[in-house]
Write an enzyme that holds these catalytic residues in place. Structure first.
Site, PDB file in Angstrom:
ATOM      1  CG  ASP A 238      -6.075 -31.575  19.826  1.00  0.00           C
ATOM      2  OD1 ASP A 238      -5.953 -31.487  18.519  1.00  0.00           O
ATOM      3  OD2 ASP A 238      -4.967 -31.419  20.540  1.00  0.00           O
TER       4      ASP A 238
ATOM      5  CE  LYS B 277      -1.851 -28.373  17.856  1.00  0.00           C
ATOM      6  NZ  LYS B 277      -1.848 -29.750  17.138  1.00  0.00           N
TER       7      LYS B 277
ATOM      8  CG  ASP C  34       0.047 -29.990  14.257  1.00  0.00           C
ATOM      9  OD1 ASP C  34       0.995 -29.818  13.324  1.00  0.00           O
ATOM     10  OD2 ASP C  34      -0.183 -30.050  15.343  1.00  0.00           O
TER      11      ASP C  34
ATOM     12  CE  LYS D 249       2.736 -32.935  14.768  1.00  0.00           C
ATOM     13  NZ  LYS D 249       1.420 -32.634  15.126  1.00  0.00           N
ATOM     14  CG  LEU D 250       0.737 -32.024   4.866  1.00  0.00           C
ATOM     15  CD1 LEU D 250       0.467 -30.849   3.804  1.00  0.00           C
ATOM     16  CD2 LEU D 250      -0.243 -32.858   4.587  1.00  0.00           C
TER      17      LEU D 250
ATOM     18  CG  ASP E 103       2.911 -37.901  -0.430  1.00  0.00           C
ATOM     19  OD1 ASP E 103       3.900 -38.581  -0.860  1.00  0.00           O
ATOM     20  OD2 ASP E 103       1.861 -37.955  -0.354  1.00  0.00           O
ATOM     21  CB  ILE E 104       6.324 -36.867  -3.719  1.00  0.00           C
ATOM     22  CG1 ILE E 104       4.865 -36.707  -4.357  1.00  0.00           C
ATOM     23  CG2 ILE E 104       6.847 -38.215  -3.329  1.00  0.00           C
ATOM     24  CD1 ILE E 104       4.671 -37.424  -5.481  1.00  0.00           C
ATOM     25  N   PRO E 105       6.872 -33.708  -2.877  1.00  0.00           N
ATOM     26  CG  PRO E 105       9.123 -32.857  -3.536  1.00  0.00           C
ATOM     27  CD  PRO E 105       8.314 -33.718  -3.618  1.00  0.00           C
TER      28      PRO E 105
ATOM     29  CB  THR F 162       7.103 -33.682  22.126  1.00  0.00           C
ATOM     30  OG1 THR F 162       5.572 -33.846  21.914  1.00  0.00           O
ATOM     31  CG2 THR F 162       7.587 -32.171  21.683  1.00  0.00           C
TER      32      THR F 162
ATOM     33  NE  ARG G 140      -0.942 -31.196  30.318  1.00  0.00           N
ATOM     34  CZ  ARG G 140      -1.033 -31.082  29.321  1.00  0.00           C
ATOM     35  NH1 ARG G 140      -0.783 -29.993  28.560  1.00  0.00           N
ATOM     36  NH2 ARG G 140      -1.289 -32.050  28.170  1.00  0.00           N
TER      37      ARG G 140
ATOM     38  CD  GLN H  60       1.535 -34.246  29.029  1.00  0.00           C
ATOM     39  OE1 GLN H  60       2.636 -34.115  28.165  1.00  0.00           O
ATOM     40  NE2 GLN H  60       0.721 -34.497  28.189  1.00  0.00           N
TER      41      GLN H  60
ATOM     42  N   GLY I 223      -3.530 -27.134  24.862  1.00  0.00           N
ATOM     43  CA  GLY I 223      -5.053 -27.524  24.556  1.00  0.00           C
ATOM     44  C   GLY I 223      -5.593 -27.940  25.764  1.00  0.00           C
ATOM     45  NE  ARG I 224      -4.768 -33.238  26.198  1.00  0.00           N
ATOM     46  CZ  ARG I 224      -3.919 -34.288  25.960  1.00  0.00           C
ATOM     47  NH1 ARG I 224      -4.471 -35.537  26.152  1.00  0.00           N
ATOM     48  NH2 ARG I 224      -2.622 -34.150  25.728  1.00  0.00           N
TER      49      ARG I 224
HETATM   50  O1  C5P Z   1      -1.708 -31.601  25.648  1.00  0.00           O
HETATM   51  P1  C5P Z   1      -2.165 -30.583  24.900  1.00  0.00           P
HETATM   52  O2  C5P Z   1      -3.768 -30.766  24.786  1.00  0.00           O
HETATM   53  O3  C5P Z   1      -1.929 -29.117  25.377  1.00  0.00           O
HETATM   54  O4  C5P Z   1      -1.710 -30.786  23.507  1.00  0.00           O
HETATM   55  C1  C5P Z   1      -1.852 -29.666  22.522  1.00  0.00           C
HETATM   56  C2  C5P Z   1      -1.143 -30.334  21.291  1.00  0.00           C
HETATM   57  O5  C5P Z   1       0.153 -30.092  21.530  1.00  0.00           O
HETATM   58  C3  C5P Z   1      -1.653 -31.462  20.799  1.00  0.00           C
HETATM   59  O6  C5P Z   1      -2.668 -31.250  19.637  1.00  0.00           O
HETATM   60  C4  C5P Z   1      -0.390 -32.132  20.083  1.00  0.00           C
HETATM   61  O7  C5P Z   1      -0.127 -31.789  18.891  1.00  0.00           O
HETATM   62  C5  C5P Z   1       0.815 -31.158  20.982  1.00  0.00           C
HETATM   63  N1  C5P Z   1       1.392 -32.218  21.922  1.00  0.00           N
HETATM   64  C6  C5P Z   1       2.920 -32.264  21.828  1.00  0.00           C
HETATM   65  N2  C5P Z   1       3.511 -33.080  22.587  1.00  0.00           N
HETATM   66  C7  C5P Z   1       3.065 -33.333  23.824  1.00  0.00           C
HETATM   67  C8  C5P Z   1       1.780 -32.949  24.218  1.00  0.00           C
HETATM   68  C9  C5P Z   1       0.814 -32.319  23.082  1.00  0.00           C
HETATM   69  O8  C5P Z   1       3.253 -32.236  20.389  1.00  0.00           O
HETATM   70  N3  C5P Z   1       3.914 -33.953  24.659  1.00  0.00           N
END
Ligand code: C5P
Length: 236
Positions: free
Chosen positions: A11, A33, A60, A62-63, A65-67, A121, A181, A190, A210-211
């Site tokens: 991201d 991702k 990712d 996350k689509l 919509d109609i098929p 989430t 985490r 979080q 990710g982060r």
């Molecule tokens: O928080 P982090 O950078 O690890 O997030 C990675 C990915 O996880 C994000 O791109 C997001 O799609 C997803 N995410 C999630 N629910 C959370 C945190 C992140 O679905 N609580």
């Protein structure tokens, strides 16, 4: 090269930054991702740039919509060389089947699949109750995972607390979970996060991280530590 279960969430603000960190970490993760930020900015060609690195790429998008629309989008994603694409399971069986069909035809028969997102989430139990009175995240994930299994998709994305429910109703599906985490990291902001060890103990096949890695002062050290935590939990 290590065996990893980490799908690295890229991201980042630009495709260049995403590809640079992906190159740096390619020997430490299972795949990459890309999410809506990169898809709507630099665009879907970022998928191809990442796929050239040689690891699976998880789009990712996350689509929902109609098929016919989802099939067309999935075909493009398959053509760009993605390994997985997400769609919302709540789009229904025909939509998930169309996504599968699109990815397969786009990839020309390669090893590709659809991951069905169950309940975001970011939703709290109160949000779920408002959308579907009388239900809980667990019950909704259970229903959606079953629908995804019936549609023949490869896997499910769910929060760590719901991994057990998915394993019960769809034991053969790949389970992917975000919100991770590391044990040593401050989890203050979080509320619904889990450690890598907790995710593995609850049956995750892949962890989206990710982060904690991309924003670390030393990303290689950060990813190595998470891989060790996962390996320890897998052995235990
Ligand atoms: O928080 P982090 O950078 O690890 O997030 C990675 C990915 O996880 C994000 O791109 C997001 O799609 C997803 N995410 C999630 N629910 C959370 C945190 C992140 O679905 N609580």
């Amino acid at each position: 090269m290590v065996t990893s279960r980490i799908l690295l969430a890229l991201d980042l603000p630009s495709a260049d930054e995403a590809v640079t960190i992906a190159q740096r970490l390619k020997d430490h993760v299972a795949g990459f991702k890309i999410g809506l930020g990169l898809l709507m900015g630099p665009g879907p060609a970022t998928t191809a740039a990442l796929a050239r690195i040689g690891l699976p790429v998880f789009v990712d998008a996350k689509l929902h919509d109609i098929p016919s629309q989802v099939e067309a989008a999935a075909r493009r994603v398959g053509q760009y060389g993605a390994r997985w694409l997400t769609v919302h399971a709540s789009g229904g069986r025909t939509m998930m089947e169309a996504a599968n069909e699109g990815m397969r035809s786009g990839a020309g028969g390669g090893d590709v699949g659809i991951l069905a997102v169950t309940v975001l989430t970011s939703l709290e139990p109160g949000d779920v109750e408002k959308i579907a009175p009388g239900t809980t995240p667990g019950k909704l994930v259970s229903r959606l995972a079953r629908a995804a299994a019936d549609a023949g998709v490869e896997g499910v994305v769910c929060g760590v607390p719901e991994l057990g429910v998915v394993a019960d109703v769809a034991p053969d599906m790949v389970r992917v979970t975000p919100g991770i985490r590391p044990a040593a990291m401050d989890r203050a902001d979080q509320r619904r996060s889990a450690t890598p060890a907790e995710a593995v103990a609850r049956g995750a096949d892949y962890l989206v991280v990710g982060r904690p890695i991309t924003a670390a002062a030393n990303p290689v050290e950060a990813v190595a530590r998470i891989n060790e935590e996962i390996a320890g939990a897998s052995r235990g």
